[in-house]
Design an enzyme around this catalytic site. Structure first.
Site, PDB file in Angstrom:
ATOM      1  N   ARG A   1      -3.659   8.331  -5.756  1.00 29.05           N
ATOM      2  CA  ARG A   1      -3.467   6.880  -5.842  1.00 29.05           C
ATOM      3  C   ARG A   1      -3.907   6.254  -4.518  1.00 29.05           C
ATOM      4  O   ARG A   1      -4.214   6.965  -3.558  1.00 29.05           O
ATOM      5  CB  ARG A   1      -2.030   6.479  -6.228  1.00 29.05           C
ATOM      6  CG  ARG A   1      -0.888   7.292  -5.738  1.00 29.05           C
ATOM      7  CD  ARG A   1      -0.669   7.301  -4.250  1.00 29.05           C
ATOM      8  NE  ARG A   1      -0.596   5.968  -3.705  1.00 29.05           N
ATOM      9  CZ  ARG A   1      -0.800   5.679  -2.440  1.00 29.05           C
ATOM     10  NH1 ARG A   1      -1.091   6.635  -1.558  1.00 29.05           N
ATOM     11  NH2 ARG A   1      -0.745   4.443  -1.999  1.00 29.05           N
ATOM     12  N   GLY A   2      -3.917   4.913  -4.488  1.00 28.76           N
ATOM     13  CA  GLY A   2      -4.483   4.216  -3.329  1.00 28.76           C
ATOM     14  C   GLY A   2      -5.927   3.888  -3.676  1.00 28.76           C
ATOM     15  O   GLY A   2      -6.670   4.766  -4.132  1.00 28.76           O
ATOM     16  N   ALA A   3      -6.298   2.621  -3.451  1.00 28.09           N
ATOM     17  CA  ALA A   3      -7.589   2.138  -3.962  1.00 28.09           C
ATOM     18  C   ALA A   3      -8.793   3.013  -3.579  1.00 28.09           C
ATOM     19  O   ALA A   3      -9.537   3.466  -4.464  1.00 28.09           O
ATOM     20  CB  ALA A   3      -7.790   0.689  -3.513  1.00 28.09           C
TER      21      ALA A   3
ATOM     22  N   ARG B   1      -6.898   2.698 -14.303  1.00 33.67           N
ATOM     23  CA  ARG B   1      -6.095   1.705 -13.580  1.00 33.67           C
ATOM     24  C   ARG B   1      -6.977   0.466 -13.352  1.00 33.67           C
ATOM     25  O   ARG B   1      -8.098   0.595 -12.871  1.00 33.67           O
ATOM     26  CB  ARG B   1      -5.583   2.277 -12.241  1.00 33.67           C
ATOM     27  CG  ARG B   1      -4.637   3.462 -12.441  1.00 33.67           C
ATOM     28  CD  ARG B   1      -3.885   3.810 -11.172  1.00 33.67           C
ATOM     29  NE  ARG B   1      -2.865   2.828 -10.872  1.00 33.67           N
ATOM     30  CZ  ARG B   1      -2.206   2.776  -9.707  1.00 33.67           C
ATOM     31  NH1 ARG B   1      -2.493   3.637  -8.745  1.00 33.67           N
ATOM     32  NH2 ARG B   1      -1.265   1.866  -9.506  1.00 33.67           N
TER      33      ARG B   1
ATOM     34  N   GLN C   1       6.219   4.583  -2.418  1.00 32.05           N
ATOM     35  CA  GLN C   1       5.091   5.103  -1.632  1.00 32.05           C
ATOM     36  C   GLN C   1       5.361   5.015  -0.125  1.00 32.05           C
ATOM     37  O   GLN C   1       4.849   5.827   0.642  1.00 32.05           O
ATOM     38  CB  GLN C   1       3.804   4.308  -1.944  1.00 32.05           C
ATOM     39  CG  GLN C   1       3.218   4.595  -3.306  1.00 32.05           C
ATOM     40  CD  GLN C   1       3.717   3.622  -4.358  1.00 32.05           C
ATOM     41  OE1 GLN C   1       4.827   3.120  -4.277  1.00 32.05           O
ATOM     42  NE2 GLN C   1       2.909   3.364  -5.367  1.00 32.05           N
TER      43      GLN C   1
ATOM     44  N   ASP D   1      -6.049  -3.665  -2.712  1.00 34.99           N
ATOM     45  CA  ASP D   1      -6.656  -3.075  -3.912  1.00 34.99           C
ATOM     46  C   ASP D   1      -7.870  -3.874  -4.365  1.00 34.99           C
ATOM     47  O   ASP D   1      -8.768  -3.338  -5.011  1.00 34.99           O
ATOM     48  CB  ASP D   1      -5.627  -2.977  -5.029  1.00 34.99           C
ATOM     49  CG  ASP D   1      -4.665  -1.845  -4.729  1.00 34.99           C
ATOM     50  OD1 ASP D   1      -3.711  -2.081  -3.956  1.00 34.99           O
ATOM     51  OD2 ASP D   1      -4.905  -0.714  -5.195  1.00 34.99           O
TER      52      ASP D   1
ATOM     53  N   ASN E   1      -2.532  -6.450  -3.586  1.00 29.91           N
ATOM     54  CA  ASN E   1      -2.030  -5.195  -3.004  1.00 29.91           C
ATOM     55  C   ASN E   1      -0.682  -4.906  -3.659  1.00 29.91           C
ATOM     56  O   ASN E   1      -0.189  -5.681  -4.492  1.00 29.91           O
ATOM     57  CB  ASN E   1      -1.914  -5.327  -1.480  1.00 29.91           C
ATOM     58  CG  ASN E   1      -1.662  -3.980  -0.816  1.00 29.91           C
ATOM     59  OD1 ASN E   1      -2.348  -2.995  -1.104  1.00 29.91           O
ATOM     60  ND2 ASN E   1      -0.667  -3.891   0.050  1.00 29.91           N
ATOM     61  N   LYS E   2      -0.096  -3.797  -3.309  1.00 28.18           N
ATOM     62  CA  LYS E   2       1.165  -3.344  -3.902  1.00 28.18           C
ATOM     63  C   LYS E   2       2.186  -4.472  -4.010  1.00 28.18           C
ATOM     64  O   LYS E   2       2.351  -5.266  -3.085  1.00 28.18           O
ATOM     65  CB  LYS E   2       1.718  -2.189  -3.057  1.00 28.18           C
ATOM     66  CG  LYS E   2       3.011  -1.581  -3.525  1.00 28.18           C
ATOM     67  CD  LYS E   2       2.997  -1.155  -4.982  1.00 28.18           C
ATOM     68  CE  LYS E   2       1.883  -0.197  -5.330  1.00 28.18           C
ATOM     69  NZ  LYS E   2       1.689  -0.064  -6.800  1.00 28.18           N
TER      70      LYS E   2
END
Ligand code: MRU
Length: 342
Positions: A44-46, A87, A194, A235, A245-246
């Protein structure tokens, strides 16, 4: 610690759902394996999603047994759609897939075995360039960090979220390596933690001082003068500088503005989507209710409760002090200045 590695014709991924309790690597042998790993957030993570998807497409290319170029390319397009359906928010995924398919469109090579090698080479390039971009973000960002600084970050925009080094944590890492006295406050980042599971773990591995806080503590710390700046990843950044973003990032940005604290976003150019005019156009992923009603598999809410679970939010550009990219620090007006780095 490696987030991912190409080994013996397969993609090895550090299973991030198990961290920090277990350090376990999984092997993806097919494009479907990679799609599943992205969907279930083992990776995960862009930027990491983009790099993994590029390798996923390379795996798909080697699975592809057809003999002629046309059928090969049409099969690759189908695999690209499969990987792209995992995603929706991080544009790095689509950027990487587009770069891979574009390589095929542009080549004069006809032989399928050579096309397979070409795709694998491009995936390796995307991997290597991601690390270089992060180091460059680190160099530019480090200059914005005072010699002694308490830095707030949200989610994980570190080595784990990229091919290596990280974006927001890349800035922190570079400042630390430059001898600055950097202390990090990491938001735990519910629902999937996270910050607690990944950022705290990653920084502790590198002996960078980190203090874990829950998401609702940041305002209190800012009011007490304990935070000098905030730096987060992204992201997707649209042409006007809005930042997805998150979930919870927007709240941090609002708090920073209230307390007159710089709010920086660190991201490579692969995260910037000039095709979208503003953050209103960014698709926001909605994830399952179970992520909110449980913590590490344990129920924490009454059965049947109604739940909302958007995975990302959008911070409007006027709250962003600067965007730290691999091509330099971009400041407002973003609508003019973001285009200049392309
Ligand atoms: O849902 P996740 O864990 O993939 O979300 C990750 C983030 O929001 C990161 O901050 C972002 O992808 C930047 S990673 C360099």
């Amino acid at each position: 610690m490696k987030t991912m590695e190409w080994q013996n014709g397969g993609l090895i991924l550090l299973d991030q759902t198990r961290l920090p309790l277990e350090i376990k690597y999984i092997t993806c042998e097919t494009a479907e394996d990679v799609a599943e790993a992205i969907k279930t957030m083992k990776v995960r993570g862009a930027p990491a999603i983009g790099v993994a998807a590029a390798y996923g497409l390379a795996l798909g290319a080697f699975q592809n047994k057809c003999k002629d170029k046309e059928t090969f390319i049409s099969n690759i397009r189908e695999i690209s759609d499969l990987l792209g359906a995992t995603r929706p928010t991080a544009v790095n995924l689509f950027w990487a897939l587009h770069r891979m398919t574009d390589t095929l469109e542009k080549t004069d090579v006809d032989e399928v075995t050579k096309l397979q090698e070409l795709l694998l080479r491009e995936a390796h390039n995307i991997f290597t360039e991601d690390i270089e971009m992060n180091k460059s973000i680190g160099r530019y960002g480090s200059e914005l960090v005072p010699p002694k600084a308490a830095v707030l970050t949200h989610c994980n925009a570190g080595a784990l979220a990229t091919a290596g080094f990280g974006t927001a944590l890349g800035v922190i890492r570079a400042a630390h390596e430059a001898g600055k006295d950097v202390r990090v406050f990491a938001d735990e980042t519910r629902p999937l933690l996270q910050g607690a599971r990944l950022t705290a773990w990653e920084l502790m591995q590198d002996n960078i001082p980190v203090t874990l806080i829950t998401d609702n503590m940041a305002g209190y710390l800012m009011k007490k003068g304990l935070i000098d700046l905030a730096v987060v990843g992204a992201d997707r950044i649209t042409a006007n500088g809005d930042v997805a973003n998150k979930i919870g990032t927007y709240t941090v940005a609002v708090l920073c503005r209230e307390h007159n604290i710089p709010f920086y976003v660190a991201a490579p150019v692969s995260t910037i989507d000039l095709a979208l005019a503003s953050g209103d156009e960014i698709p926001i992923e909605e994830r399952e209710a179970v992520e909110v009603t449980t913590i590490f598999g344990r129920e924490v809410a009454p059965k049947g409760v109604k739940v909302l679970n958007p995975a990302f939010d959008v911070t409007p550009n006027h709250l962003v002090t600067a965007i730290i990219t691999d091509r330099g620090v971009v400041r407002p007006p973003y609508v003019d200045n973001l285009r200049k780095i392309f």
